[in-house]
Design a protein around this motif. Structure first.
Motif, PDB file in Angstrom:
ATOM      1  N   GLN A  11       0.825  -1.205   0.000  1.00  0.00           N
ATOM      2  CA  GLN A  11       0.000   0.000   0.000  1.00  0.00           C
ATOM      3  C   GLN A  11       0.859   1.254   0.000  1.00  0.00           C
ATOM      4  O   GLN A  11       1.946   1.264   0.559  1.00  0.00           O
ATOM      5  N   LYS A  12       0.329   2.286  -0.673  1.00  0.00           N
ATOM      6  CA  LYS A  12       0.971   3.600  -0.639  1.00  0.00           C
ATOM      7  C   LYS A  12       0.586   4.260   0.676  1.00  0.00           C
ATOM      8  O   LYS A  12      -0.564   4.204   1.091  1.00  0.00           O
ATOM      9  N   MET A  13       1.551   4.914   1.300  1.00  0.00           N
ATOM     10  CA  MET A  13       1.287   5.545   2.585  1.00  0.00           C
ATOM     11  C   MET A  13       0.863   7.007   2.451  1.00  0.00           C
ATOM     12  O   MET A  13       0.493   7.630   3.433  1.00  0.00           O
ATOM     13  N   SER A  14       0.918   7.550   1.235  1.00  0.00           N
ATOM     14  CA  SER A  14       0.384   8.878   0.969  1.00  0.00           C
ATOM     15  C   SER A  14      -0.079   8.920  -0.479  1.00  0.00           C
ATOM     16  O   SER A  14       0.337   8.091  -1.300  1.00  0.00           O
ATOM     17  N   GLU A  15      -0.902   9.884  -0.788  1.00  0.00           N
ATOM     18  CA  GLU A  15      -1.481   9.979  -2.133  1.00  0.00           C
ATOM     19  C   GLU A  15      -0.418  10.143  -3.211  1.00  0.00           C
ATOM     20  O   GLU A  15      -0.532   9.603  -4.303  1.00  0.00           O
ATOM     21  N   GLY A  19       6.022   4.654  -4.181  1.00  0.00           N
ATOM     22  CA  GLY A  19       6.236   3.261  -3.797  1.00  0.00           C
ATOM     23  C   GLY A  19       5.130   2.719  -2.919  1.00  0.00           C
ATOM     24  O   GLY A  19       4.475   3.445  -2.172  1.00  0.00           O
ATOM     25  N   PHE A  20       4.924   1.419  -3.034  1.00  0.00           N
ATOM     26  CA  PHE A  20       3.988   0.674  -2.199  1.00  0.00           C
ATOM     27  C   PHE A  20       4.806  -0.002  -1.100  1.00  0.00           C
ATOM     28  O   PHE A  20       5.737  -0.754  -1.387  1.00  0.00           O
ATOM     29  N   ASP A  21       4.474   0.262   0.159  1.00  0.00           N
ATOM     30  CA  ASP A  21       5.204  -0.362   1.257  1.00  0.00           C
ATOM     31  C   ASP A  21       4.907  -1.857   1.320  1.00  0.00           C
ATOM     32  O   ASP A  21       3.764  -2.286   1.145  1.00  0.00           O
ATOM     33  N   LEU A  22       5.952  -2.633   1.587  1.00  0.00           N
ATOM     34  CA  LEU A  22       5.849  -4.084   1.719  1.00  0.00           C
ATOM     35  C   LEU A  22       6.043  -4.452   3.182  1.00  0.00           C
ATOM     36  O   LEU A  22       6.882  -3.872   3.881  1.00  0.00           O
ATOM     37  N   GLU A  51       4.642  -5.286 -19.974  1.00  0.00           N
ATOM     38  CA  GLU A  51       5.384  -4.023 -20.118  1.00  0.00           C
ATOM     39  C   GLU A  51       5.790  -3.411 -18.776  1.00  0.00           C
ATOM     40  O   GLU A  51       6.353  -2.323 -18.740  1.00  0.00           O
ATOM     41  N   LEU A  52       5.536  -4.107 -17.667  1.00  0.00           N
ATOM     42  CA  LEU A  52       5.904  -3.598 -16.350  1.00  0.00           C
ATOM     43  C   LEU A  52       6.955  -4.472 -15.675  1.00  0.00           C
ATOM     44  O   LEU A  52       7.068  -5.654 -15.958  1.00  0.00           O
ATOM     45  N   GLU A  53       7.678  -3.849 -14.777  1.00  0.00           N
ATOM     46  CA  GLU A  53       8.511  -4.558 -13.811  1.00  0.00           C
ATOM     47  C   GLU A  53       8.211  -3.918 -12.464  1.00  0.00           C
ATOM     48  O   GLU A  53       7.792  -2.764 -12.384  1.00  0.00           O
ATOM     49  N   ALA A  54       8.437  -4.650 -11.401  1.00  0.00           N
ATOM     50  CA  ALA A  54       8.332  -4.086 -10.060  1.00  0.00           C
ATOM     51  C   ALA A  54       9.747  -4.026  -9.498  1.00  0.00           C
ATOM     52  O   ALA A  54      10.500  -4.996  -9.590  1.00  0.00           O
ATOM     53  N   GLN A  55      10.114  -2.883  -8.961  1.00  0.00           N
ATOM     54  CA  GLN A  55      11.432  -2.714  -8.344  1.00  0.00           C
ATOM     55  C   GLN A  55      11.266  -2.673  -6.833  1.00  0.00           C
ATOM     56  O   GLN A  55      10.407  -1.960  -6.319  1.00  0.00           O
ATOM     57  N   ILE A  56      12.102  -3.436  -6.141  1.00  0.00           N
ATOM     58  CA  ILE A  56      12.100  -3.455  -4.685  1.00  0.00           C
ATOM     59  C   ILE A  56      13.222  -2.549  -4.215  1.00  0.00           C
ATOM     60  O   ILE A  56      14.380  -2.721  -4.600  1.00  0.00           O
ATOM     61  N   ARG A  57      12.854  -1.581  -3.404  1.00  0.00           N
ATOM     62  CA  ARG A  57      13.801  -0.562  -2.950  1.00  0.00           C
ATOM     63  C   ARG A  57      13.772  -0.450  -1.437  1.00  0.00           C
ATOM     64  O   ARG A  57      12.784  -0.804  -0.803  1.00  0.00           O
ATOM     65  N   PRO A  58      14.839   0.106  -0.853  1.00  0.00           N
ATOM     66  CA  PRO A  58      14.876   0.277   0.599  1.00  0.00           C
ATOM     67  C   PRO A  58      13.853   1.306   1.073  1.00  0.00           C
ATOM     68  O   PRO A  58      13.404   2.156   0.305  1.00  0.00           O
ATOM     69  N   ARG A  59      13.518   1.229   2.332  1.00  0.00           N
ATOM     70  CA  ARG A  59      12.756   2.286   2.989  1.00  0.00           C
ATOM     71  C   ARG A  59      13.773   3.227   3.611  1.00  0.00           C
ATOM     72  O   ARG A  59      14.658   2.801   4.354  1.00  0.00           O
ATOM     73  N   SER A  60      13.652   4.498   3.318  1.00  0.00           N
ATOM     74  CA  SER A  60      14.658   5.462   3.764  1.00  0.00           C
ATOM     75  C   SER A  60      14.758   5.538   5.285  1.00  0.00           C
ATOM     76  O   SER A  60      15.854   5.684   5.835  1.00  0.00           O
ATOM     77  N   GLY A  61      13.650   5.415   5.988  1.00  0.00           N
ATOM     78  CA  GLY A  61      13.680   5.477   7.444  1.00  0.00           C
ATOM     79  C   GLY A  61      14.474   4.333   8.058  1.00  0.00           C
ATOM     80  O   GLY A  61      15.250   4.538   8.994  1.00  0.00           O
TER      81      GLY A  61
END
Length: 139
Positions: A11-15, A19-22, A51-61
């Protein structure tokens, strides 16, 4: 996925978030000691258009506060993958970090992937940069 009904879907934590939080779907709390890495389940799988890929990225916090990041950043989930999404976390901090069930551990960003055809050539066109690579422009 079965057995993970208590784990929120991404889910996105803001509008305006990109990124969608995992969330971690660990059965028991997982302790990552400094320098350790672990594959953390998220409790979901997905299906995307080609035509899509999902990228997994760090959470900055987590990166800033604890030194927790994704080891293969960004991780790529291809459109034809159908298994559970897992996150490869590493602890670059100085203290152990506990991953609890349901904790937000990474984010997933969707990107368009252009369909490319590679062509072999015997010679490349010239540019000002040429073959200049790592650090060629100075500090």
């Amino acid at each position: 996925m079965s057995g993970n009904e208590d784990i929120p879907l991404p889910q996105k934590m803001s509008e305006a978030a990109s990124g969608f939080d995992l969330h971690a779907a660990v059965v028991e709390p997982m302790v990552l000691k400094p320098g350790e890495r672990a594959l953390v389940p998220t409790g979901f799988a997905l299906s995307m258009p080609i035509e899509l890929e999902a990228q997994i990225r760090p959470r900055s916090g987590l990166a800033y506060k604890h030194g927790i990041t994704t080891l293969n950043s960004p991780g790529t989930i291809d459109a034809d993958y159908r298994g559970e999404v897992k996150v490869l976390l590493i602890n670059h901090g100085q203290e152990s970090f506990t991953v609890a069930r349901g904790e937000r551990i990474a984010q997933m960003v969707f990107q368009l992937v252009p369909q490319i055809t590679l062509n072999e050539v015997s010679e490349l066109s010239e540019t000002v940069r040429g073959a200049g690579g790592f650090g060629h422009t100075g500090k």
